[in-house]
Design a protein around this motif. Structure first.
Motif, short mmCIF file in Angstrom:
data_model
loop_
_atom_site.label_atom_id
_atom_site.label_comp_id
_atom_site.label_asym_id
_atom_site.label_seq_id
_atom_site.Cartn_x
_atom_site.Cartn_y
_atom_site.Cartn_z
N ALA A 121 34.31 46.49 50.08
CA ALA A 121 35.15 47.09 49.03
C ALA A 121 35.98 48.25 49.55
N LYS A 122 35.55 48.88 50.64
CA LYS A 122 36.28 50.03 51.16
C LYS A 122 37.38 49.63 52.14
N SER A 123 37.39 48.39 52.57
CA SER A 123 38.39 47.93 53.53
C SER A 123 39.74 47.76 52.83
N ALA A 124 40.77 48.31 53.42
CA ALA A 124 42.11 48.23 52.82
C ALA A 124 42.60 46.80 52.73
N SER A 125 42.21 45.96 53.68
CA SER A 125 42.68 44.57 53.66
C SER A 125 41.92 43.73 52.64
N HIS A 126 40.73 44.16 52.23
CA HIS A 126 39.95 43.39 51.26
C HIS A 126 40.23 43.78 49.82
N LYS A 127 40.78 44.96 49.61
CA LYS A 127 41.03 45.43 48.24
C LYS A 127 41.96 44.50 47.46
N PRO A 128 43.07 44.02 48.04
CA PRO A 128 43.92 43.10 47.26
C PRO A 128 43.21 41.80 46.91
N VAL A 129 42.35 41.33 47.80
CA VAL A 129 41.60 40.10 47.53
C VAL A 129 40.66 40.33 46.35
N LEU A 130 39.92 41.42 46.38
CA LEU A 130 38.99 41.72 45.30
C LEU A 130 39.73 41.98 43.99
N PHE A 131 40.87 42.63 44.05
CA PHE A 131 41.68 42.87 42.85
C PHE A 131 42.13 41.54 42.23
N THR A 132 42.58 40.62 43.08
CA THR A 132 43.04 39.32 42.61
C THR A 132 41.90 38.51 42.02
N VAL A 133 40.76 38.50 42.70
CA VAL A 133 39.60 37.76 42.20
C VAL A 133 39.15 38.35 40.86
N GLY A 134 39.18 39.68 40.74
CA GLY A 134 38.84 40.30 39.47
C GLY A 134 39.78 39.89 38.35
N GLY A 135 41.07 39.79 38.65
CA GLY A 135 42.04 39.33 37.65
C GLY A 135 41.80 37.90 37.23
N VAL A 136 41.51 37.04 38.19
CA VAL A 136 41.23 35.63 37.87
C VAL A 136 39.96 35.53 37.03
N CYS A 137 38.96 36.34 37.36
CA CYS A 137 37.72 36.34 36.58
C CYS A 137 37.98 36.77 35.14
N LYS A 138 38.84 37.78 34.96
CA LYS A 138 39.16 38.22 33.61
C LYS A 138 39.85 37.11 32.82
#
Length: 157
Positions: A86-103
């Motif tokens: 979660a702290k990696s700058a390159s992983h944040k956009p992936v997690l943000f996108t997955v969170g949006g899809v989950c919503k």
């Protein structure tokens, strides 16, 4: 010495020209940001006028909600066998996108569950029941909006 002084002046002039180009680009970015903000405010006001008070409260609650990052990381690890940080700058956009899809996914299930509750004639002032959510999941699965879960292999090579 005179040549060194002239070269220094030329370097300074070149830097100044690049700064002017960057300033012009920054001004364009600011103009585009303001334009986008105006469009966003206009769309939001149109949405607000077309929604009932209850729908607007639900929309605001959905916008403010977010999934737990550790839960998203665990979901991604199970689905892809890749561990994210979660702290990696390159992983944040992936997690943000997955969170949006989950919503979006949860929103579809809840909307379908509310339709099921209405079809079954249950009281709409009561909270959704697990049977409504299970039926909504079943219907979305039958339509093909939910993929079939893959069974884990017992033996791997």
């Amino acid at each position: 010495d005179k040549k060194d002084g002239e070269a220094g002046e030329q370097r300074k002039e070149g830097v100044g020209e690049d700064d002017d180009d960057e300033d012009a680009e920054d001004e364009l970015d600011v103009d585009e940001d303001e334009k986008y903000a105006d469009e966003y405010r206009q769309r939001e006001s149109e949405l607000m006028q077309s929604c009932s008070e209850e729908e607007w409260r639900r929309y605001e609650a959905m916008r403010c909600s977010k999934f737990d990052m550790q839960g998203l990381i665990a979901l991604m690890a199970r689905a892809t066998d890749v561990t994210l940080n979660a702290k990696s700058a390159s992983h944040k956009p992936v997690l943000f996108t997955v969170g949006g899809v989950c919503k979006i996914f949860v929103g579809e299930i809840i909307d379908t569950a509310r339709l099921v509750r209405r079809e079954w004639g249950d009281d709409e002032t009561e909270p959704l029941q697990p049977r409504h959510v299970r039926e909504a999941h079943r219907r979305l699965f039958v339509v093909g909006n939910i993929p079939q879960a893959r069974k884990p292999k017992l033996f791997r090579r």
